[in-house]
Motif scaffolding. Structure first.
Motif, mmCIF file in Angstrom:
data_model
loop_
_atom_site.group_PDB
_atom_site.id
_atom_site.type_symbol
_atom_site.label_atom_id
_atom_site.label_comp_id
_atom_site.label_asym_id
_atom_site.label_seq_id
_atom_site.Cartn_x
_atom_site.Cartn_y
_atom_site.Cartn_z
ATOM 1 N N ASN A 17 0.832 -1.197 0.000
ATOM 2 C CA ASN A 17 0.000 0.000 0.000
ATOM 3 C C ASN A 17 0.871 1.255 0.000
ATOM 4 O OD1 ASN A 17 -2.606 1.294 0.129
ATOM 5 N ND2 ASN A 17 -2.047 1.875 2.210
ATOM 6 N N LYS A 20 2.391 1.800 -3.496
ATOM 7 C CA LYS A 20 1.428 2.277 -4.481
ATOM 8 C C LYS A 20 1.087 3.742 -4.245
ATOM 9 C CE LYS A 20 -3.117 2.049 -6.380
ATOM 10 N NZ LYS A 20 -3.175 3.513 -6.447
ATOM 11 N N SER A 21 0.791 4.088 -2.997
ATOM 12 C CA SER A 21 0.376 5.429 -2.640
ATOM 13 C C SER A 21 -0.783 5.852 -3.554
ATOM 14 C CB SER A 21 1.553 6.391 -2.720
ATOM 15 O OG SER A 21 1.183 7.657 -2.257
ATOM 16 N N ASP A 22 -0.652 6.973 -4.262
ATOM 17 C CA ASP A 22 -1.713 7.408 -5.178
ATOM 18 C C ASP A 22 -1.265 7.287 -6.629
ATOM 19 O OD1 ASP A 22 0.107 9.458 -5.225
ATOM 20 O OD2 ASP A 22 -1.351 11.053 -4.919
ATOM 21 N N SER A 23 -0.316 6.396 -6.879
ATOM 22 C CA SER A 23 0.215 6.207 -8.235
ATOM 23 C C SER A 23 -0.812 5.580 -9.164
ATOM 24 C CB SER A 23 1.449 5.301 -8.193
ATOM 25 O OG SER A 23 2.454 5.861 -7.389
ATOM 26 N N ASP A 24 -0.741 5.945 -10.437
ATOM 27 C CA ASP A 24 -1.613 5.321 -11.430
ATOM 28 C C ASP A 24 -0.870 4.143 -12.077
ATOM 29 O OD1 ASP A 24 0.099 6.333 -13.408
ATOM 30 O OD2 ASP A 24 -1.185 8.034 -13.839
ATOM 31 N N GLN A 43 -9.934 -0.998 -12.767
ATOM 32 C CA GLN A 43 -9.784 0.463 -12.864
ATOM 33 C C GLN A 43 -10.603 0.997 -14.031
ATOM 34 O OE1 GLN A 43 -5.599 1.370 -13.146
ATOM 35 N NE2 GLN A 43 -5.561 1.902 -10.985
#
Length: 69
Positions: A17, A20-24, A43
């Motif tokens: 988590n 990943k953070s807020d990565s696309d 997605q």
């Protein structure tokens, strides 16, 4: 703060988590390669009906993943 979109929360360990953070999809994909098609498909299933934006780099990454399924 907006509410989470139903079906997008997935349980992952803390380290994954954090990575990943807020990565696309252009910057991060699940380490489990067998899950990447499902991840990208979900997605798209959420973004398409809501007309959420996708950068060109994210679109290219999603396309690469889906063509490898």
């Amino acid at each position: 703060m907006s509410a989470p979109i139903r079906g997008m929360n997935r349980s992952v360990d803390g380290m994954t988590n954090s990575q990943k953070s807020d990565s696309d999809a252009a910057a991060w994909l699940p380490p489990n390669k067998a899950y990447r098609c499902t991840y990208v498909s979900r997605q798209i299933d959420v973004k398409a009906p809501h007309r959420l934006w996708v950068t060109q780099a994210e679109k290219d990454a999603m396309s690469l993943v889906l063509h490898s399924c």
